[in-house]
Design an enzyme around this catalytic site. Sequence first.
Site, mmCIF file in Angstrom:
data_model
loop_
_atom_site.group_PDB
_atom_site.id
_atom_site.type_symbol
_atom_site.label_atom_id
_atom_site.label_comp_id
_atom_site.label_asym_id
_atom_site.label_seq_id
_atom_site.Cartn_x
_atom_site.Cartn_y
_atom_site.Cartn_z
ATOM 1 N N GLY A 35 0.791 -1.217 0.000
ATOM 2 C CA GLY A 35 0.000 0.000 0.000
ATOM 3 C C GLY A 35 0.826 1.270 0.000
ATOM 4 N N THR A 36 0.108 2.368 -0.147
ATOM 5 C CA THR A 36 0.693 3.696 -0.184
ATOM 6 C C THR A 36 0.558 4.356 1.171
ATOM 7 O OG1 THR A 36 0.238 4.028 -2.528
ATOM 8 C CG2 THR A 36 0.394 5.994 -1.206
ATOM 9 N N THR A 37 1.545 5.147 1.509
ATOM 10 C CA THR A 37 1.482 5.940 2.729
ATOM 11 C C THR A 37 1.334 7.403 2.331
ATOM 12 O OG1 THR A 37 2.899 4.384 3.894
ATOM 13 C CG2 THR A 37 2.699 6.582 4.836
#
Length: 133
Positions: free
Chosen positions: A23-25
């Site tokens: 995932g992206t932060t």
Amino acid sequence: MGSHAQRQGTFDPRDTQQAVALGTTIMAASFPGGVVLGADSRTSTGSYVANRVTNKLTQLAEKVFVCRSGSAADTQAISSFVELYIAQHQMELGGPVDVQTVANLAMQLLYSNKNALQAGMIVAGGGERGGGA
């Protein structure tokens, strides 16, 4: 690791010490003088990193930016629509819009298409009234 045996490369939500590499932060933090936005820079397709240097921050209006996560196509399309609508709205107003207006427009577009999009966005920026939102 206790009684939760692991195969290498699998994620166990019960193991709070295990690193998560999915995932992206994205994040935003406001302070009395403005706001700070941040995002990681990797684009992945499954476990493969397709691009290590991706800009996930997009300017929507003067002093208003969005952090994008999820489907790149979805978030870029929503960002483009918001940017277009805000540019037209600024022409009608004869000046810049505030952050809340930009955020509300993005929220309406995202929410009205929530079943068709894979997108998470944070809209933030500073305005003439000072501070960050």
